[in-house]
Structures are given as C-alpha cells and as structure tokens.
Design a protein around this motif. Structure first.
Motif, PDB file in Angstrom:
ATOM      1  N   THR A   1      -8.671   4.429   2.420  1.00  0.00           N
ATOM      2  CA  THR A   1      -7.306   4.799   2.837  1.00  0.00           C
ATOM      3  C   THR A   1      -6.347   4.772   1.648  1.00  0.00           C
ATOM      4  OG1 THR A   1      -6.945   2.529   3.592  1.00  0.00           O
ATOM      5  CG2 THR A   1      -7.552   4.153   5.257  1.00  0.00           C
TER       6      THR A   1
ATOM      7  N   ASP B   1     -10.049  11.212   4.341  1.00  0.00           N
ATOM      8  CA  ASP B   1     -10.255  11.478   5.765  1.00  0.00           C
ATOM      9  C   ASP B   1     -11.613  10.955   6.213  1.00  0.00           C
ATOM     10  OD1 ASP B   1      -7.877  13.183   5.703  1.00  0.00           O
ATOM     11  OD2 ASP B   1      -9.156  14.631   4.674  1.00  0.00           O
TER      12      ASP B   1
ATOM     13  N   THR C   1      -7.374   2.828  11.332  1.00  0.00           N
ATOM     14  CA  THR C   1      -7.158   3.986  10.450  1.00  0.00           C
ATOM     15  C   THR C   1      -7.478   5.287  11.174  1.00  0.00           C
ATOM     16  OG1 THR C   1      -9.400   4.235   9.611  1.00  0.00           O
ATOM     17  CG2 THR C   1      -8.016   2.574   8.532  1.00  0.00           C
ATOM     18  N   GLU C   2      -7.208   6.380  10.491  1.00  0.00           N
ATOM     19  CA  GLU C   2      -7.527   7.718  11.006  1.00  0.00           C
ATOM     20  C   GLU C   2      -8.848   8.219  10.428  1.00  0.00           C
ATOM     21  OE1 GLU C   2      -4.761   9.923  12.740  1.00  0.00           O
ATOM     22  OE2 GLU C   2      -4.578   7.810  13.306  1.00  0.00           O
TER      23      GLU C   2
END
Ligand SMILES: [Zn+2]
Ligand SMILES: [Zn+2]
Length: 280
Positions: A21, A26, A58-59
């Motif tokens: 991150t 991603d 997180t994403e």
C-alpha cells in the motif's frame, strides 16, 4: 488496471501489505518462505491473523504467492522431488489458510532426462499434490520461463501439455512473464509483435487461463534464453510492450506485477513509469 509489485515480507508476512500500500499497489506478490531454503520458519497463528486483518483494511485486489527458487517438481532426482513437493505442499496449505488463491511456479528442469520426461513428471507431481493437500481453493499458475539450461516452460506448448495431461486442469492458470517470454523467443518489441505473441498464446493455451503478468523489461536479449530482468523501458523489450499490455481491455482484470531490480529504491520509479503508460 490492477498494477502492483513483488514486495518484501521481512519481519513477517503481514508487513507485505503495508509495503504494497505504501507503493499504491492494487495487487502484490510475496514469498511465503525463504526462497533459497528448503526449511524455513512459517508464520504462527498470530502473524496469520495480523496478515488477514491488515489485508482486510486495504483495497488490495490480490496477493499472489511465488514458489521458492529451489523448487523442481520435474526433477529426476528423488530427494529433490520429495523436498520440492513438501515445500510446495506447505505453501499451498498456508495459502489456503491465508485466503490466497494463486501460487506462481516455474515448470522446473528435466536435467538431461528430456522434455517429455520432465513434463510428465511435473504433471504427476501436481496431480499428487492436488490429491493429497488440503488446499481446495488454491490454483497453480505455471509461469512462462526463459528456458535456461534444461528448464521447461520456454514455449507455450509445454504449459498446454501439462494442463492437458493433468487430471485436474481446473487447478491451473498461467503467469506470463514479459522478460522470460521475450528471451525465450516471442518478440514483443512492436505492437504487431505483441498482437502476434498474444494470438499465439491464445491459440496454444487460451487467454482465459492467463491469471497474472510479471512485467519485467529484459537485460537479456531476444532469443537468448537468459533470464535477466531490467527496469521498465530501459531494457531490450522497451516501453511499447508495457503500454500494449496496460491498455489492452482483455487484461484489465489481470494482476500486473513487477519483479524489476533494486526493489527497495526502484519499485516506486518502475510503477510510476508504468502508470504514465496507462491511457485510461
Ligand atoms: Zn517472473
Ligand atoms: Zn525472471
């Protein structure tokens, strides 16, 4: 576009999440154990829990596992084969516990016994692992290789054959490494080269099998069968191939992972180079 990097797990696998991150990844790729040792300390329950909760915040779309460097599941040597299988089993089980779906591995080396022997032995190794390991959700991503020495996997047909011979074809996907493919003799220097190479991949294996990319420029030359990674846009492949992959809608949902040199200082630079090649 799902863009990311191979990141360090130093201090515990949970640290990989922050390393990813921090780089605005991603997706990330990690080693679950020391890639140069057969034995290695495995994360305890507390670390596993830390990893899962760090990831959940997180994403990050995907965390991909890369098999250890010593692995040779095609080996004619019984001791190496046994150690490779044991190490792979441990990583599969850990991946299942951690919620990771993809383990990338090279096809191994036949060490003089011939490609037919090596591909069959590799397939048998995987079939045995699938039958005897509690990791039902883990998919093996066979990585295209440069084909140094007696290494298998330098042509798309090898990957097609392993998947075709296996009793469990649904347990396989493919990881396409740009540096390896180029060194193995599939050109990618122009858009027309890229189109032809991906057509060949599609005809031989099928693009639906493509589950990850390793985006590495090549210090090695075309058809050299030598595996040497270079910073993006600074090697013998050049920026055109990376722009092609980043902007091809067929690859919009496929994680693109860099494994370029000097990751501590240069990952940020290489990721930024790639983001600039993305046309939205
Ligand atoms: Zn790779
Ligand atoms: Zn490589």
């Amino acid at each position: 576009m799902i863009l990311g990097a191979h990141v360090s797990t130093s201090g515990g696998i949970h640290n990989a999440i922050k390393n990813g991150t921090d780089l605005h990844c991603d997706a990330i790729q990690v080693f679950l154990k020391n890639p140069n040792q057969w034995q290695g300390k495995l994360p305890d329950d507390a670390i596993v829990e830390k990893f899962r909760s760090a990831w959940a915040e997180t994403e990050l779309a995907d965390v991909i596992v890369h098999d250890i460097h010593l692995s040779n599941l095609a080996s004619p040597k019984p001791d190496v084969l046994k150690k490779s299988s044991q190490a792979f089993r441990v990583q599969m089980e850990l991946a299942q516990v951690l919620g990771l779906r993809h383990i990338v591995t090279h096809l191994g080396s036949h060490l003089g016994e011939g490609e037919t022997f090596g591909l069959k032995r590799l397939t048998d190794s995987f079939d045995h692992l699938f039958e005897s390991t509690e990791a039902p959700d883990v998919i093996v991503l066979l990585e295209t290789t440069a084909g140094q020495g007696t290494n298998l996997g330098y042509c798309f047909e090898h990957i097609r054959d392993v998947i075709g011979m296996s009793k469990y074809p649904d347990r396989f996907g493919v990881c396409f490494d740009t540096c390896h493919v180029f060194a193995a003799g599939y050109d990618m220097r122009t858009e027309a080269d890229c189109a032809a190479t991906f057509n060949q991949f599609d005809d031989t294996i099928g693009l639906t099998r493509l589950k990850a990319f390793h985006l590495n420029d090549a210090k090695s030359t075309y058809q050299s069968r030598v595996d040497r990674h270079e910073h993006i846009g600074e090697g013998n492949i050049g920026a055109t191939a990376f722009a092609y992959i980043l902007n091809d809608p067929r690859f919009a949902d496929v994680p693109l992972i860099i494994e370029t040199p000097e990751m501590k200082t240069m990952h940020e630079v290489n990721l930024s180079t790639l983001r600039k090649l993305y046309r939205n």
